[in-house]
Design a protein around this motif. Structure first.
Motif, PDB file in Angstrom:
ATOM      1  N   SER A  29     -21.938 -38.699  33.581  1.00 50.22           N
ATOM      2  CA  SER A  29     -22.484 -37.516  34.251  1.00 50.22           C
ATOM      3  C   SER A  29     -23.696 -36.979  33.502  1.00 50.22           C
ATOM      4  CB  SER A  29     -21.412 -36.427  34.361  1.00 50.22           C
ATOM      5  OG  SER A  29     -20.321 -36.874  35.137  1.00 50.22           O
ATOM      6  N   LYS A  30     -23.608 -36.925  32.191  1.00 55.77           N
ATOM      7  CA  LYS A  30     -24.728 -36.449  31.368  1.00 55.77           C
ATOM      8  C   LYS A  30     -25.908 -37.421  31.438  1.00 55.77           C
ATOM      9  CE  LYS A  30     -21.852 -33.821  28.179  1.00 55.77           C
ATOM     10  NZ  LYS A  30     -21.270 -33.763  26.827  1.00 55.77           N
ATOM     11  N   LEU A  31     -25.613 -38.721  31.446  1.00 57.56           N
ATOM     12  CA  LEU A  31     -26.662 -39.734  31.580  1.00 57.56           C
ATOM     13  C   LEU A  31     -27.410 -39.537  32.894  1.00 57.56           C
ATOM     14  CD1 LEU A  31     -26.186 -43.531  30.878  1.00 57.56           C
ATOM     15  CD2 LEU A  31     -27.539 -42.716  32.763  1.00 57.56           C
ATOM     16  N   ALA A  32     -26.681 -39.253  33.973  1.00 49.71           N
ATOM     17  CA  ALA A  32     -27.313 -39.045  35.283  1.00 49.71           C
ATOM     18  C   ALA A  32     -28.312 -37.889  35.233  1.00 49.71           C
ATOM     19  CB  ALA A  32     -26.250 -38.778  36.354  1.00 49.71           C
ATOM     20  N   LEU A  33     -27.943 -36.796  34.610  1.00 46.12           N
ATOM     21  CA  LEU A  33     -28.847 -35.646  34.518  1.00 46.12           C
ATOM     22  C   LEU A  33     -30.073 -35.957  33.658  1.00 46.12           C
ATOM     23  CD1 LEU A  33     -26.391 -32.635  34.310  1.00 46.12           C
ATOM     24  CD2 LEU A  33     -28.067 -33.112  36.106  1.00 46.12           C
ATOM     25  N   ARG A  34     -29.864 -36.663  32.560  1.00 47.13           N
ATOM     26  CA  ARG A  34     -31.023 -37.048  31.730  1.00 47.13           C
ATOM     27  C   ARG A  34     -31.965 -37.959  32.517  1.00 47.13           C
ATOM     28  NH1 ARG A  34     -26.903 -37.607  27.904  1.00 47.13           N
ATOM     29  NH2 ARG A  34     -26.886 -39.895  28.088  1.00 47.13           N
ATOM     30  N   SER A  35     -31.395 -38.893  33.242  1.00 42.04           N
ATOM     31  CA  SER A  35     -32.197 -39.831  34.025  1.00 42.04           C
ATOM     32  C   SER A  35     -32.955 -39.107  35.140  1.00 42.04           C
ATOM     33  CB  SER A  35     -31.292 -40.911  34.615  1.00 42.04           C
ATOM     34  OG  SER A  35     -32.032 -41.879  35.316  1.00 42.04           O
ATOM     35  N   LYS A  36     -32.294 -38.205  35.832  1.00 40.41           N
ATOM     36  CA  LYS A  36     -32.944 -37.429  36.893  1.00 40.41           C
ATOM     37  C   LYS A  36     -34.071 -36.593  36.291  1.00 40.41           C
ATOM     38  CE  LYS A  36     -32.165 -36.336  41.310  1.00 40.41           C
ATOM     39  NZ  LYS A  36     -32.294 -37.370  42.349  1.00 40.41           N
ATOM     40  N   GLY A  37     -33.838 -36.048  35.109  1.00 39.58           N
ATOM     41  CA  GLY A  37     -34.844 -35.238  34.435  1.00 39.58           C
ATOM     42  C   GLY A  37     -36.087 -36.012  34.046  1.00 39.58           C
ATOM     43  N   TYR A  38     -35.985 -37.314  33.921  1.00 42.28           N
ATOM     44  CA  TYR A  38     -37.132 -38.161  33.592  1.00 42.28           C
ATOM     45  C   TYR A  38     -38.280 -37.940  34.573  1.00 42.28           C
ATOM     46  CZ  TYR A  38     -39.838 -42.508  33.177  1.00 42.28           C
ATOM     47  OH  TYR A  38     -40.841 -43.439  33.037  1.00 42.28           O
ATOM     48  N   TRP A  39     -37.942 -37.611  35.814  1.00 35.14           N
ATOM     49  CA  TRP A  39     -38.949 -37.473  36.882  1.00 35.14           C
ATOM     50  C   TRP A  39     -39.545 -36.073  36.941  1.00 35.14           C
ATOM     51  CZ3 TRP A  39     -40.467 -42.020  38.112  1.00 35.14           C
ATOM     52  CH2 TRP A  39     -39.581 -43.097  38.020  1.00 35.14           C
ATOM     53  N   SER A  40     -39.390 -35.298  35.874  1.00 35.15           N
ATOM     54  CA  SER A  40     -40.014 -33.974  35.726  1.00 35.15           C
ATOM     55  C   SER A  40     -39.543 -32.956  36.753  1.00 35.15           C
ATOM     56  CB  SER A  40     -41.546 -34.087  35.771  1.00 35.15           C
ATOM     57  OG  SER A  40     -42.000 -34.902  34.719  1.00 35.15           O
ATOM     58  N   TYR A  41     -38.305 -33.088  37.191  1.00 38.08           N
ATOM     59  CA  TYR A  41     -37.733 -32.051  38.046  1.00 38.08           C
ATOM     60  C   TYR A  41     -37.484 -30.800  37.202  1.00 38.08           C
ATOM     61  CZ  TYR A  41     -36.925 -35.475  41.767  1.00 38.08           C
ATOM     62  OH  TYR A  41     -37.080 -36.417  42.760  1.00 38.08           O
ATOM     63  N   SER A  42     -37.530 -29.648  37.838  1.00 37.12           N
ATOM     64  CA  SER A  42     -37.331 -28.387  37.125  1.00 37.12           C
ATOM     65  C   SER A  42     -35.878 -28.227  36.693  1.00 37.12           C
ATOM     66  CB  SER A  42     -37.715 -27.210  38.028  1.00 37.12           C
ATOM     67  OG  SER A  42     -36.746 -27.063  39.066  1.00 37.12           O
ATOM     68  N   ALA A  43     -35.661 -27.322  35.747  1.00 39.99           N
ATOM     69  CA  ALA A  43     -34.305 -27.026  35.279  1.00 39.99           C
ATOM     70  C   ALA A  43     -33.452 -26.497  36.423  1.00 39.99           C
ATOM     71  CB  ALA A  43     -34.356 -26.025  34.128  1.00 39.99           C
ATOM     72  N   ASP A  44     -34.042 -25.682  37.304  1.00 39.76           N
ATOM     73  CA  ASP A  44     -33.304 -25.152  38.457  1.00 39.76           C
ATOM     74  C   ASP A  44     -32.890 -26.280  39.399  1.00 39.76           C
ATOM     75  OD1 ASP A  44     -33.510 -22.556  37.534  1.00 39.76           O
ATOM     76  OD2 ASP A  44     -35.217 -22.049  38.821  1.00 39.76           O
ATOM     77  N   PHE A  45     -33.797 -27.213  39.627  1.00 38.64           N
ATOM     78  CA  PHE A  45     -33.498 -28.356  40.488  1.00 38.64           C
ATOM     79  C   PHE A  45     -32.340 -29.165  39.899  1.00 38.64           C
ATOM     80  CE2 PHE A  45     -33.848 -32.745  41.728  1.00 38.64           C
ATOM     81  CZ  PHE A  45     -34.131 -32.708  43.082  1.00 38.64           C
ATOM     82  N   LEU A  46     -32.426 -29.457  38.597  1.00 41.36           N
ATOM     83  CA  LEU A  46     -31.374 -30.241  37.953  1.00 41.36           C
ATOM     84  C   LEU A  46     -30.035 -29.516  37.974  1.00 41.36           C
ATOM     85  CD1 LEU A  46     -33.388 -31.689  34.948  1.00 41.36           C
ATOM     86  CD2 LEU A  46     -32.654 -32.901  37.008  1.00 41.36           C
TER      87      LEU A  46
END
Length: 154
Positions: free
Chosen positions: A16-33
């Motif tokens: 689950s944590k890996l998924a969030l780190r990976s999604k964050g790679y694409w510069s999505y905002s903290a609110d989006f994540l």
């Protein structure tokens, strides 16, 4: 040597944590994540259920990525998630996971995989042999529409 294996139920939180780190790679905002966090959560129940399949890529016990498949419909699976650690994006881990997914489908007689992709992953899924078949609204972000793909394996 990078190894592909089935995930273990006790790895759910780490995935689950890996998924969030990976999604964050694409510069999505903290609110989006934060809005996506629940949808991206992998549960130990999923990893224990024979209708779900989760393949992980690892190197020396370090998880590099995973693919989570919903196999509750016997002949039509859905790729629930495919994420790669940010430092490993673009280094073939996703391709290796997709190849392992295709092989698992062949072994189990599944011929169709539905994929709701992130717009940043369009080229990846097309290169893996999928074709875009439409769009689907995001379960996390109201009004956000995501590409829908189909991959067939014979």
């Amino acid at each position: 040597m990078i190894k592909i294996r089935s995930a273990r139920p006790e790895e759910a939180e780490e995935l689950s944590k890996l998924a969030l780190r990976s999604k964050g790679y694409w510069s999505y905002s903290a609110d989006f994540l934060a809005a996506c966090e629940e949808e991206l959560r992998v549960s130990s129940a999923q990893l224990s259920d024979s209708h779900w399949h989760c393949l992980v890529a690892e190197l020396d016990s370090e998880l590099l990525g995973y693919a989570l498949l919903d196999g509750r419909l016997s002949q039509n699976w859905e790729l629930e998630a495919l994420f790669v650690e940010p430092d490993w994006i673009g280094k073939g881990i996703g391709r290796r996971l997709m190849d392992a997914v295709k092989e698992l489908m062949r072994q189990t007689g599944v011929t169709r995989l539905v994929i709701q992709g992130d717009p940043n992953a369009d080229a990846f899924y097309l290169a893996a042999g999928a074709r875009q078949i439409g769009q689907r609204e995001s379960a996390s972000i109201k009004g956000r529409v995501l590409p829908l793909f189909e991959l067939t394996v014979s």
